[in-house]
Motif scaffolding. Structure first.
Motif, PDB file in Angstrom:
ATOM      1  N   GLY A 181       0.843  -1.196   0.000  1.00  0.00           N
ATOM      2  CA  GLY A 181       0.000   0.000   0.000  1.00  0.00           C
ATOM      3  C   GLY A 181       0.872   1.237   0.000  1.00  0.00           C
ATOM      4  N   HIS A 182       0.537   2.211   0.874  1.00  0.00           N
ATOM      5  CA  HIS A 182       1.361   3.394   1.198  1.00  0.00           C
ATOM      6  C   HIS A 182       1.332   4.497   0.144  1.00  0.00           C
ATOM      7  CE1 HIS A 182       4.205   5.616   3.533  1.00  0.00           C
ATOM      8  NE2 HIS A 182       5.196   5.495   2.660  1.00  0.00           N
ATOM      9  N   VAL A 183       1.359   4.152  -1.132  1.00  0.00           N
ATOM     10  CA  VAL A 183       1.420   5.155  -2.195  1.00  0.00           C
ATOM     11  C   VAL A 183       0.014   5.347  -2.750  1.00  0.00           C
ATOM     12  CG1 VAL A 183       2.461   5.810  -4.386  1.00  0.00           C
ATOM     13  CG2 VAL A 183       3.786   4.470  -2.733  1.00  0.00           C
ATOM     14  N   HIS A 184      -0.602   6.490  -2.414  1.00  0.00           N
ATOM     15  CA  HIS A 184      -1.980   6.754  -2.813  1.00  0.00           C
ATOM     16  C   HIS A 184      -2.058   7.099  -4.304  1.00  0.00           C
ATOM     17  CE1 HIS A 184      -3.665   7.039   1.385  1.00  0.00           C
ATOM     18  NE2 HIS A 184      -2.370   7.108   1.622  1.00  0.00           N
ATOM     19  N   PRO A 185      -3.048   6.572  -5.011  1.00  0.00           N
ATOM     20  CA  PRO A 185      -3.117   6.811  -6.464  1.00  0.00           C
ATOM     21  C   PRO A 185      -3.633   8.194  -6.847  1.00  0.00           C
ATOM     22  CG  PRO A 185      -4.898   5.367  -5.761  1.00  0.00           C
ATOM     23  CD  PRO A 185      -4.013   5.554  -4.566  1.00  0.00           C
ATOM     24  N   PHE A 186      -4.448   8.820  -5.979  1.00  0.00           N
ATOM     25  CA  PHE A 186      -4.995  10.162  -6.253  1.00  0.00           C
ATOM     26  C   PHE A 186      -5.609  10.250  -7.646  1.00  0.00           C
ATOM     27  CE2 PHE A 186      -1.563  11.193  -3.112  1.00  0.00           C
ATOM     28  CZ  PHE A 186      -2.416  11.509  -2.066  1.00  0.00           C
ATOM     29  N   GLY A 187      -6.475   9.293  -7.953  1.00  0.00           N
ATOM     30  CA  GLY A 187      -7.194   9.301  -9.227  1.00  0.00           C
ATOM     31  C   GLY A 187      -6.486   8.577 -10.357  1.00  0.00           C
ATOM     32  N   ALA A 188      -5.225   8.232 -10.180  1.00  0.00           N
ATOM     33  CA  ALA A 188      -4.490   7.511 -11.224  1.00  0.00           C
ATOM     34  C   ALA A 188      -4.736   6.014 -11.094  1.00  0.00           C
ATOM     35  CB  ALA A 188      -3.001   7.820 -11.126  1.00  0.00           C
ATOM     36  N   HIS A 189      -4.309   5.273 -12.084  1.00  0.00           N
ATOM     37  CA  HIS A 189      -4.393   3.821 -12.076  1.00  0.00           C
ATOM     38  C   HIS A 189      -2.976   3.261 -12.166  1.00  0.00           C
ATOM     39  CE1 HIS A 189      -8.839   3.515 -13.633  1.00  0.00           C
ATOM     40  NE2 HIS A 189      -8.701   4.239 -12.544  1.00  0.00           N
ATOM     41  N   PRO A 190      -2.286   3.130 -11.023  1.00  0.00           N
ATOM     42  CA  PRO A 190      -0.899   2.638 -11.081  1.00  0.00           C
ATOM     43  C   PRO A 190      -0.833   1.226 -11.629  1.00  0.00           C
ATOM     44  CG  PRO A 190      -1.718   2.666  -8.818  1.00  0.00           C
ATOM     45  CD  PRO A 190      -2.730   3.377  -9.642  1.00  0.00           C
ATOM     46  N   THR A 191       0.097   1.037 -12.542  1.00  0.00           N
ATOM     47  CA  THR A 191       0.240  -0.278 -13.161  1.00  0.00           C
ATOM     48  C   THR A 191       1.052  -1.200 -12.256  1.00  0.00           C
ATOM     49  OG1 THR A 191       2.226   0.443 -14.347  1.00  0.00           O
ATOM     50  CG2 THR A 191       0.116   0.668 -15.484  1.00  0.00           C
ATOM     51  N   ASP A 192       0.735  -2.484 -12.316  1.00  0.00           N
ATOM     52  CA  ASP A 192       1.532  -3.472 -11.606  1.00  0.00           C
ATOM     53  C   ASP A 192       2.886  -3.590 -12.304  1.00  0.00           C
ATOM     54  OD1 ASP A 192      -0.612  -3.918  -9.932  1.00  0.00           O
ATOM     55  OD2 ASP A 192      -1.402  -5.549 -11.172  1.00  0.00           O
ATOM     56  N   LYS A 193       3.938  -3.784 -11.496  1.00  0.00           N
ATOM     57  CA  LYS A 193       5.292  -3.799 -12.034  1.00  0.00           C
ATOM     58  C   LYS A 193       6.016  -5.053 -11.565  1.00  0.00           C
ATOM     59  CE  LYS A 193       5.429   1.261 -11.614  1.00  0.00           C
ATOM     60  NZ  LYS A 193       5.381   1.572 -13.047  1.00  0.00           N
ATOM     61  N   LEU A 194       7.042  -5.424 -12.302  1.00  0.00           N
ATOM     62  CA  LEU A 194       7.867  -6.550 -11.894  1.00  0.00           C
ATOM     63  C   LEU A 194       8.943  -6.076 -10.926  1.00  0.00           C
ATOM     64  CD1 LEU A 194       8.517  -8.670 -15.119  1.00  0.00           C
ATOM     65  CD2 LEU A 194       7.033  -9.221 -13.180  1.00  0.00           C
ATOM     66  N   VAL A 195       9.131  -6.844  -9.865  1.00  0.00           N
ATOM     67  CA  VAL A 195      10.263  -6.649  -8.972  1.00  0.00           C
ATOM     68  C   VAL A 195      10.985  -7.988  -8.912  1.00  0.00           C
ATOM     69  CG1 VAL A 195       8.787  -7.044  -6.952  1.00  0.00           C
ATOM     70  CG2 VAL A 195      11.024  -5.988  -6.658  1.00  0.00           C
ATOM     71  N   GLY A 196      12.265  -7.996  -9.193  1.00  0.00           N
ATOM     72  CA  GLY A 196      12.954  -9.261  -9.380  1.00  0.00           C
ATOM     73  C   GLY A 196      12.664  -9.815 -10.761  1.00  0.00           C
ATOM     74  N   ASP A 197      12.848 -11.110 -10.912  1.00  0.00           N
ATOM     75  CA  ASP A 197      12.697 -11.721 -12.233  1.00  0.00           C
ATOM     76  C   ASP A 197      11.250 -11.809 -12.684  1.00  0.00           C
ATOM     77  OD1 ASP A 197      15.449 -12.089 -12.477  1.00  0.00           O
ATOM     78  OD2 ASP A 197      15.387 -14.038 -11.475  1.00  0.00           O
ATOM     79  N   ASP A 198      10.364 -12.295 -11.810  1.00  0.00           N
ATOM     80  CA  ASP A 198       8.977 -12.485 -12.234  1.00  0.00           C
ATOM     81  C   ASP A 198       7.983 -12.325 -11.094  1.00  0.00           C
ATOM     82  OD1 ASP A 198       9.709 -14.761 -10.894  1.00  0.00           O
ATOM     83  OD2 ASP A 198       8.992 -16.179 -12.401  1.00  0.00           O
ATOM     84  N   THR A 199       8.348 -11.585 -10.041  1.00  0.00           N
ATOM     85  CA  THR A 199       7.414 -11.270  -8.976  1.00  0.00           C
ATOM     86  C   THR A 199       6.681  -9.980  -9.323  1.00  0.00           C
ATOM     87  OG1 THR A 199       8.727 -12.349  -7.251  1.00  0.00           O
ATOM     88  CG2 THR A 199       7.176 -10.656  -6.537  1.00  0.00           C
ATOM     89  N   VAL A 200       5.363 -10.018  -9.254  1.00  0.00           N
ATOM     90  CA  VAL A 200       4.557  -8.849  -9.585  1.00  0.00           C
ATOM     91  C   VAL A 200       4.337  -8.018  -8.326  1.00  0.00           C
ATOM     92  CG1 VAL A 200       2.311  -8.042 -10.425  1.00  0.00           C
ATOM     93  CG2 VAL A 200       3.424 -10.018 -11.502  1.00  0.00           C
ATOM     94  N   SER A 201       4.678  -6.730  -8.401  1.00  0.00           N
ATOM     95  CA  SER A 201       4.446  -5.786  -7.310  1.00  0.00           C
ATOM     96  C   SER A 201       3.109  -5.096  -7.543  1.00  0.00           C
ATOM     97  CB  SER A 201       5.575  -4.752  -7.253  1.00  0.00           C
ATOM     98  OG  SER A 201       5.339  -3.800  -6.242  1.00  0.00           O
ATOM     99  N   MET A 202       2.203  -5.224  -6.572  1.00  0.00           N
ATOM    100  CA  MET A 202       0.817  -4.782  -6.740  1.00  0.00           C
ATOM    101  C   MET A 202       0.451  -3.766  -5.658  1.00  0.00           C
ATOM    102  SD  MET A 202      -2.572  -7.218  -6.367  1.00  0.00           S
ATOM    103  CE  MET A 202      -2.168  -8.246  -7.774  1.00  0.00           C
ATOM    104  N   ASN A 203       0.072  -2.563  -6.075  1.00  0.00           N
ATOM    105  CA  ASN A 203      -0.404  -1.523  -5.160  1.00  0.00           C
ATOM    106  C   ASN A 203      -1.903  -1.755  -4.930  1.00  0.00           C
ATOM    107  OD1 ASN A 203      -1.334   0.842  -3.917  1.00  0.00           O
ATOM    108  ND2 ASN A 203       0.056   2.166  -5.060  1.00  0.00           N
ATOM    109  N   VAL A 204      -2.289  -1.991  -3.651  1.00  0.00           N
ATOM    110  CA  VAL A 204      -3.686  -2.316  -3.358  1.00  0.00           C
ATOM    111  C   VAL A 204      -4.368  -1.217  -2.536  1.00  0.00           C
ATOM    112  CG1 VAL A 204      -3.282  -4.791  -3.549  1.00  0.00           C
ATOM    113  CG2 VAL A 204      -3.110  -3.702  -1.301  1.00  0.00           C
ATOM    114  N   VAL A 205      -3.872   0.021  -2.597  1.00  0.00           N
ATOM    115  CA  VAL A 205      -4.581   1.124  -1.948  1.00  0.00           C
ATOM    116  C   VAL A 205      -5.987   1.188  -2.549  1.00  0.00           C
ATOM    117  CG1 VAL A 205      -4.687   3.608  -1.600  1.00  0.00           C
ATOM    118  CG2 VAL A 205      -2.498   2.426  -1.407  1.00  0.00           C
TER     119      VAL A 205
END
Length: 228
Positions: A181-205
């Motif tokens: 969480g922690h990072v508020h989208p403020f109306g945006a749609h943050p895309t999921d990103k890769l961290v490491g080789d194939d772990t998906v980092s997902m913002n669930v705010v």
């Protein structure tokens, strides 16, 4: 497949009425900075276990211990410090609904508030978490954090800078997902990103509901709301 409802930072009132999700989740994940009574309400409504980590706006939960006689702090009797019946995964790995979740709460230190850590402090906490996983010989399906990894969906301002040490943690534990969480989208749609080789980092705010296969890497996002 396990149905997971992941929430963080912003209360979505419709969820407390069962509106906006597909069916009933098997597990609720709390990525921090939510009122504990909100998590209590979700647990009660959906009759699902809850695993959470504290955020930088949550109370200090350190020093509590649970035994057969109940909760204590500094050797004295205490009430359950978190959401009733929920598992605090901060600094450890827990199992719920068939999934293994390794947790690391808190944010980068920017004030004297609770649940804030320097990069060095969080790195030490991540090493301890990794050691526990290696001793168990079972990697987690999900790493649950409050803050994201540095440079992977974090903010440009000091309080929302991510932790560099999460890159090493993910590389070592190799989960399917890093949920934060922690990072508020403020109306945006943050895309999921890769961290490491194939772990998906997902913002669930707000919230994200997804299905995931225990022990595998497949997951499907069912419903999502970017912020309240």
């Amino acid at each position: 497949m396990v149905s997971v409802l992941a929430v963080a930072d912003e209360v979505v009132d419709s969820l407390t009425f069962g509106v906006g999700i597909e069916g009933k989740p098997d597990l609720i994940l709390g990525a921090g900075d939510l009122p504990f009574d909100y998590l209590d309400a979700l647990v009660s409504l959906y009759d699902a276990p809850c695993v959470y980590v504290p955020g930088n706006h949550d109370p200090d939960l350190s020093g509590y211990r649970h035994s057969r006689t109940g909760w204590t702090r500094a050797g004295l009797p205490a009430r359950d410090p978190g959401p009733l019946g929920a598992l605090n995964a901060d600094g450890r790995t827990v199992e719920a609904a068939g999934l293994r979740i390794s947790g690391l709460g808190g944010s980068i230190r920017y004030s004297n508030g609770p649940n804030q850590y320097t990069e060095r402090q969080q790195r030490l906490r991540s090493w301890r978490l990794r050691l526990g996983v290696h001793l168990s010989r079972h990697r987690p399906d999900i790493v649950l954090t409050h803050s994201p990894a540095r440079g992977v969906g974090d903010g440009a301002d000091g309080p929302h800078r991510g932790f560099e040490c999460l890159h090493g943690l993910v590389h070592d534990l190799h989960p399917a997902l890093l949920v934060h969480g922690h990072v508020h989208p403020f109306g945006a749609h943050p895309t999921d990103k890769l961290v490491g080789d194939d772990t998906v980092s997902m913002n669930v705010v707000g919230y994200c509901q997804f299905d995931i296969t225990p022990g595998g890497r497949d997951f499907t996002i069912m419903r999502r709301r970017y912020g309240a």
